[in-house]
Design a protein around this motif. Structure first.
Motif, PDB file in Angstrom:
ATOM      1  N   GLN A 104       0.736  -1.206   0.161  1.00  0.00           N
ATOM      2  CA  GLN A 104       0.009  -0.025  -0.030  1.00  0.00           C
ATOM      3  C   GLN A 104       0.660   1.328  -0.038  1.00  0.00           C
ATOM      4  O   GLN A 104       0.411   2.080   0.699  1.00  0.00           O
ATOM      5  N   GLU A 105       2.006   1.183  -0.620  1.00  0.00           N
ATOM      6  CA  GLU A 105       2.905   2.465  -0.823  1.00  0.00           C
ATOM      7  C   GLU A 105       3.302   2.890   0.553  1.00  0.00           C
ATOM      8  O   GLU A 105       3.576   3.990   0.761  1.00  0.00           O
ATOM      9  N   LYS A 106       3.736   1.995   1.164  1.00  0.00           N
ATOM     10  CA  LYS A 106       4.060   2.501   2.756  1.00  0.00           C
ATOM     11  C   LYS A 106       5.534   2.048   2.727  1.00  0.00           C
ATOM     12  O   LYS A 106       6.226   1.481   2.149  1.00  0.00           O
ATOM     13  N   GLN A 107       6.038   3.095   3.471  1.00  0.00           N
ATOM     14  CA  GLN A 107       7.420   3.279   3.719  1.00  0.00           C
ATOM     15  C   GLN A 107       7.837   1.959   4.523  1.00  0.00           C
ATOM     16  O   GLN A 107       7.226   1.416   5.407  1.00  0.00           O
ATOM     17  N   THR A 108       8.893   1.324   4.067  1.00  0.00           N
ATOM     18  CA  THR A 108       9.181  -0.034   4.753  1.00  0.00           C
ATOM     19  C   THR A 108      10.905   0.027   4.684  1.00  0.00           C
ATOM     20  O   THR A 108      11.605   0.385   3.681  1.00  0.00           O
ATOM     21  N   LEU A 109      11.287  -0.598   6.019  1.00  0.00           N
ATOM     22  CA  LEU A 109      12.554  -1.060   6.451  1.00  0.00           C
ATOM     23  C   LEU A 109      12.586  -2.636   6.146  1.00  0.00           C
ATOM     24  O   LEU A 109      11.706  -3.146   7.141  1.00  0.00           O
ATOM     25  N   ILE A 110      13.544  -3.039   5.387  1.00  0.00           N
ATOM     26  CA  ILE A 110      13.572  -4.562   5.410  1.00  0.00           C
ATOM     27  C   ILE A 110      14.837  -4.764   5.928  1.00  0.00           C
ATOM     28  O   ILE A 110      15.763  -4.478   5.705  1.00  0.00           O
ATOM     29  N   LEU A 111      14.684  -6.144   6.771  1.00  0.00           N
ATOM     30  CA  LEU A 111      15.930  -6.670   7.585  1.00  0.00           C
ATOM     31  C   LEU A 111      16.044  -8.182   7.217  1.00  0.00           C
ATOM     32  O   LEU A 111      14.945  -8.681   6.839  1.00  0.00           O
ATOM     33  N   ALA A 112      17.066  -8.777   7.770  1.00  0.00           N
ATOM     34  CA  ALA A 112      16.926 -10.111   7.682  1.00  0.00           C
ATOM     35  C   ALA A 112      18.165 -10.630   8.640  1.00  0.00           C
ATOM     36  O   ALA A 112      19.064  -9.799   8.806  1.00  0.00           O
ATOM     37  N   GLY A 135       4.075  -2.585  -3.869  1.00  0.00           N
ATOM     38  CA  GLY A 135       3.858  -1.377  -3.228  1.00  0.00           C
ATOM     39  C   GLY A 135       4.610  -1.165  -2.091  1.00  0.00           C
ATOM     40  O   GLY A 135       4.058  -0.019  -1.275  1.00  0.00           O
ATOM     41  N   ALA A 136       5.725  -1.776  -1.918  1.00  0.00           N
ATOM     42  CA  ALA A 136       6.416  -1.200  -0.581  1.00  0.00           C
ATOM     43  C   ALA A 136       7.314  -0.045  -0.963  1.00  0.00           C
ATOM     44  O   ALA A 136       8.119  -0.126  -2.268  1.00  0.00           O
ATOM     45  N   VAL A 137       7.486   1.166  -0.172  1.00  0.00           N
ATOM     46  CA  VAL A 137       8.471   2.019  -0.757  1.00  0.00           C
ATOM     47  C   VAL A 137       9.726   1.734   0.298  1.00  0.00           C
ATOM     48  O   VAL A 137       9.928   2.051   1.490  1.00  0.00           O
ATOM     49  N   ILE A 138      11.018   0.928  -0.418  1.00  0.00           N
ATOM     50  CA  ILE A 138      11.862   0.639   0.375  1.00  0.00           C
ATOM     51  C   ILE A 138      12.948   1.729   0.664  1.00  0.00           C
ATOM     52  O   ILE A 138      13.228   2.555  -0.054  1.00  0.00           O
ATOM     53  N   LYS A 139      12.675   2.016   2.247  1.00  0.00           N
ATOM     54  CA  LYS A 139      13.496   2.967   2.702  1.00  0.00           C
ATOM     55  C   LYS A 139      15.059   2.668   3.180  1.00  0.00           C
ATOM     56  O   LYS A 139      15.958   3.420   3.368  1.00  0.00           O
ATOM     57  N   GLY A 140      15.158   1.427   3.309  1.00  0.00           N
ATOM     58  CA  GLY A 140      16.532   0.850   3.785  1.00  0.00           C
ATOM     59  C   GLY A 140      16.439  -0.623   3.989  1.00  0.00           C
ATOM     60  O   GLY A 140      15.225  -0.929   3.991  1.00  0.00           O
ATOM     61  N   SER A 141      17.472  -1.217   3.919  1.00  0.00           N
ATOM     62  CA  SER A 141      17.688  -2.737   4.261  1.00  0.00           C
ATOM     63  C   SER A 141      18.734  -2.907   5.174  1.00  0.00           C
ATOM     64  O   SER A 141      19.756  -2.125   5.119  1.00  0.00           O
ATOM     65  N   PHE A 142      18.782  -4.093   5.818  1.00  0.00           N
ATOM     66  CA  PHE A 142      20.010  -4.378   6.731  1.00  0.00           C
ATOM     67  C   PHE A 142      19.892  -5.784   6.969  1.00  0.00           C
ATOM     68  O   PHE A 142      18.946  -6.243   7.419  1.00  0.00           O
TER      69      PHE A 142
END
Length: 175
Positions: A104-112, A135-142
């Motif tokens: 839903q076009e949400k800011q998203t922080l993805i991690l693993a 629809g994810a707005v990826i703001k960062g990954s870690f």
């Protein structure tokens, strides 16, 4: 106050990814955090035959609605054989039938994270490439390698360099 929805993309009751998502979401200032448990969204294995016969499960609709309440999503992926866990993939498949823009076009922080030195980097790469189409707005990954050596349940990430890397990403996200 901004709202964060966080979850570990795993059904493990002791999910290290849920621990990482909880820790990371708690580092944001002036935000309320709701941590989801994927076990609360257990549904039949997705198939178009089941969808035709019984429709989309109410739990998929509930999950989609819950994502819609967030200003930021924080998702930490368990890596099963180099990809998403079955628990997450099933929820993702059902929810994507509600709307192709699942996130839903949400800011998203993805991690693993994982117990090994690669820290779930394969699944993180899959999500990084796939989620914008959903629809994810990826703001960062870690990626946090060697979870058991670098994370403490009481103190969070105990490796200062890794913790600083995550905090730098968090501080770059405007809520």
């Amino acid at each position: 106050m901004k709202k964060i929805i966080a979850f570990g993309a795993s059904s493990s009751k002791d999910s290290i990814n849920k621990q990482l998502a909880t820790y990371a979401s708690g580092q944001f200032e002036n935000a309320s955090v709701e941590v989801l448990d994927l076990n609360d969204y257990e549904m039949p294995i997705f198939s178009t035959d089941k969808e035709t016969a019984t429709g989309i499960p109410a739990l998929a609709t509930d999950f989609y609605a819950k994502l819609g309440t967030a200003d930021l999503l924080v998702i930490s992926f368990a890596e099963h054989n180099g990809a998403y866990s079955t628990a997450f993939k099933n929820i993702f498949d059902w929810t994507s039938r509600i709307h192709a823009k699942t996130f839903q076009e949400k800011q998203t922080l993805i991690l693993a994270t994982s117990p090994g030195p690669r820290g779930g980097s394969s699944v993180l790469e899959i999500a990084k490439n796939r989620f914008p189409f959903q629809g994810a707005v990826i703001k960062g990954s870690f990626s946090l390698p060697s979870f058991n050596e670098n994370f403490d349940a009481k103190n969070g990430i105990i490796n200062t360099d890794l913790n600083n890397q995550l905090l730098e990403i968090i501080n770059s996200i405007e809520l």
